[in-house]
Design a protein around this motif. Structure first.
Motif, mmCIF file in Angstrom:
data_model
loop_
_atom_site.group_PDB
_atom_site.id
_atom_site.type_symbol
_atom_site.label_atom_id
_atom_site.label_comp_id
_atom_site.label_asym_id
_atom_site.label_seq_id
_atom_site.Cartn_x
_atom_site.Cartn_y
_atom_site.Cartn_z
ATOM 1 N N ARG A 1 0.850 -1.130 0.157
ATOM 2 C CA ARG A 1 -0.136 -0.067 -0.078
ATOM 3 C C ARG A 1 0.954 1.279 -0.001
ATOM 4 N NH1 ARG A 1 -5.065 -1.469 4.191
ATOM 5 N NH2 ARG A 1 -5.162 -3.619 3.618
ATOM 6 N N TYR A 2 2.006 0.914 -0.068
ATOM 7 C CA TYR A 2 3.221 2.330 0.056
ATOM 8 C C TYR A 2 3.184 2.931 -1.429
ATOM 9 C CZ TYR A 2 7.169 4.808 1.471
ATOM 10 O OH TYR A 2 8.246 5.907 1.566
ATOM 11 N N ARG A 3 2.128 3.694 -1.717
ATOM 12 C CA ARG A 3 2.047 4.324 -2.978
ATOM 13 C C ARG A 3 3.014 5.317 -3.545
ATOM 14 N NH1 ARG A 3 -3.383 6.626 -2.979
ATOM 15 N NH2 ARG A 3 -3.034 6.683 -0.712
ATOM 16 N N LEU A 4 4.099 5.737 -2.435
ATOM 17 C CA LEU A 4 5.063 6.665 -2.765
ATOM 18 C C LEU A 4 6.263 5.998 -3.077
ATOM 19 C CD1 LEU A 4 4.153 9.039 0.082
ATOM 20 C CD2 LEU A 4 3.729 9.491 -2.128
ATOM 21 N N ARG A 5 6.361 4.805 -3.114
ATOM 22 C CA ARG A 5 7.637 4.086 -3.727
ATOM 23 C C ARG A 5 7.466 2.926 -4.291
ATOM 24 N NH1 ARG A 5 11.516 2.471 1.183
ATOM 25 N NH2 ARG A 5 10.096 0.896 1.364
ATOM 26 N N LYS A 6 8.183 2.685 -5.569
ATOM 27 C CA LYS A 6 7.950 1.328 -6.447
ATOM 28 C C LYS A 6 8.862 0.419 -5.624
ATOM 29 C CE LYS A 6 7.660 2.062 -10.533
ATOM 30 N NZ LYS A 6 7.924 2.559 -12.174
ATOM 31 N N ALA A 7 8.177 -0.697 -5.503
ATOM 32 C CA ALA A 7 8.633 -1.970 -4.851
ATOM 33 C C ALA A 7 9.890 -2.322 -5.569
ATOM 34 C CB ALA A 7 7.701 -3.050 -4.793
ATOM 35 N N PRO A 8 11.164 -2.491 -4.876
ATOM 36 C CA PRO A 8 12.164 -3.166 -5.678
ATOM 37 C C PRO A 8 11.968 -4.422 -6.410
ATOM 38 C CG PRO A 8 12.610 -3.381 -3.524
ATOM 39 C CD PRO A 8 11.330 -2.613 -3.657
ATOM 40 N N GLU A 9 10.903 -5.352 -5.939
ATOM 41 C CA GLU A 9 11.007 -6.577 -6.383
ATOM 42 C C GLU A 9 9.579 -7.007 -6.026
ATOM 43 O OE1 GLU A 9 12.942 -9.706 -3.431
ATOM 44 O OE2 GLU A 9 14.493 -7.983 -4.238
ATOM 45 N N GLU B 1 -1.366 9.280 2.893
ATOM 46 C CA GLU B 1 -2.343 10.189 2.461
ATOM 47 C C GLU B 1 -1.939 11.549 2.836
ATOM 48 O OE1 GLU B 1 -4.874 9.963 0.697
ATOM 49 O OE2 GLU B 1 -4.730 7.606 0.536
ATOM 50 N N GLY B 2 -1.239 11.800 3.850
ATOM 51 C CA GLY B 2 -0.621 13.191 4.423
ATOM 52 C C GLY B 2 0.412 13.614 3.339
ATOM 53 N N GLN B 3 1.325 12.547 3.140
ATOM 54 C CA GLN B 3 2.479 13.119 2.245
ATOM 55 C C GLN B 3 2.044 13.283 0.745
ATOM 56 O OE1 GLN B 3 5.529 9.925 2.283
ATOM 57 N NE2 GLN B 3 6.392 10.752 4.186
ATOM 58 N N ILE B 4 0.835 12.661 0.363
ATOM 59 C CA ILE B 4 0.224 12.795 -1.192
ATOM 60 C C ILE B 4 -0.468 14.141 -0.919
ATOM 61 C CG2 ILE B 4 -1.718 12.015 -2.594
ATOM 62 C CD1 ILE B 4 -0.844 9.241 -1.822
ATOM 63 N N SER B 5 -1.050 14.545 0.098
ATOM 64 C CA SER B 5 -1.705 15.919 0.185
ATOM 65 C C SER B 5 -0.936 16.965 0.205
ATOM 66 C CB SER B 5 -2.414 15.800 1.493
ATOM 67 O OG SER B 5 -3.242 17.143 1.473
ATOM 68 N N ALA B 6 0.294 16.743 0.916
ATOM 69 C CA ALA B 6 1.254 17.617 0.897
ATOM 70 C C ALA B 6 2.021 18.110 -0.408
ATOM 71 C CB ALA B 6 2.118 17.540 2.034
ATOM 72 N N MET B 7 2.107 16.980 -1.190
ATOM 73 C CA MET B 7 2.975 17.210 -2.548
ATOM 74 C C MET B 7 1.756 17.768 -3.434
ATOM 75 S SD MET B 7 3.602 13.744 -4.153
ATOM 76 C CE MET B 7 4.502 12.815 -2.785
ATOM 77 N N GLY B 8 0.540 17.500 -3.336
ATOM 78 C CA GLY B 8 -0.441 17.901 -4.195
ATOM 79 C C GLY B 8 -0.798 16.815 -5.323
#
Length: 199
Positions: free
Chosen positions: A138-146, A181-188
């Protein structure tokens, strides 16, 4: 001047996650061994796991003292949650008479986690267990390395959901999702879609 922070969850007071952190009991004892570089990470999911579980603890370091005593904790069978050629897929405990697991979970990048095992041979010698059929992170801010790569918190939740079924530990993910969600909101939304929309 630095923003005041919550001493428990370490987040800024105006973004304190404590109301979202559950208080969940488990038969399994979870010990998270965190590489020092992870302590300042924005998400620090190992800390969230330790705070949300009553039968868990977080230790920070590269070389850990008194590991032998920890691994001999009465009433538990120690295993290391770490993939590898000889790792056994976790499955539900077949019998209530069987000792619950002392689940040792390294927290760090793969490279740093492997270094922790190298520096602590008693860990390397433990029986290894791994996760099967892992849902996407669910970590939508980072692409899984594998494929199958998830955050430490997600790995703990998945492990406990398997080991202690039908009990569920998904409530541990609430503060994690709020952070994202907070990080996504902060970046827009526009910036998020441009940089992470394909994850």
């Amino acid at each position: 001047m630095p923003r005041p922070r919550c001493e428990r969850c370490t987040r800024p007071l105006d973004h304190c996650l404590c109301p979202l952190i559950p208080h969940l009991p488990s038969r399994t004892r979870v010990v998270l061994l965190q590489h020092p570089s992870e302590t300042s990470h924005a998400l620090n999911t190992a800390r969230l796991a330790a705070l949300g579980l009553t039968n868990a603890e977080l230790r920070v370091g590269e070389v850990f003292e008194n590991l032998e005593a920890l691994l001999q904790t009465p009433g538990y069978r120690p295993v290391l949650l770490f993939p590898g050629e000889h790792a056994q897929a976790l499955c539900a405990s077949p019998s209530a008479d069987e000792l619950p697991l002392l689940l040792i979970v390294p927290d760090g990048t793969w490279r740093k986690a492997r270094k922790m095992l190298y520096l602590n041979p008693v860990l390397e010698a433990l029986p290894k267990v791994t996760l099967a059929n892992v849902p996407p992170s669910r970590y939508r801010l980072r692409k899984a390395p594998e494929p199958g790569a998830v955050s430490t918190l997600e790995a703990v939740v998945h492990a406990l959901n398997v080991l202690e079924a039908p009990a569920r530990f998904d409530a541990l993910l609430k503060p994690f999702e709020a952070l994202i969600e907070g990080q996504i909101s902060a970046m827009g939304c526009e910036t998020f879609e441009r940089n992470h929309g394909d994850i």
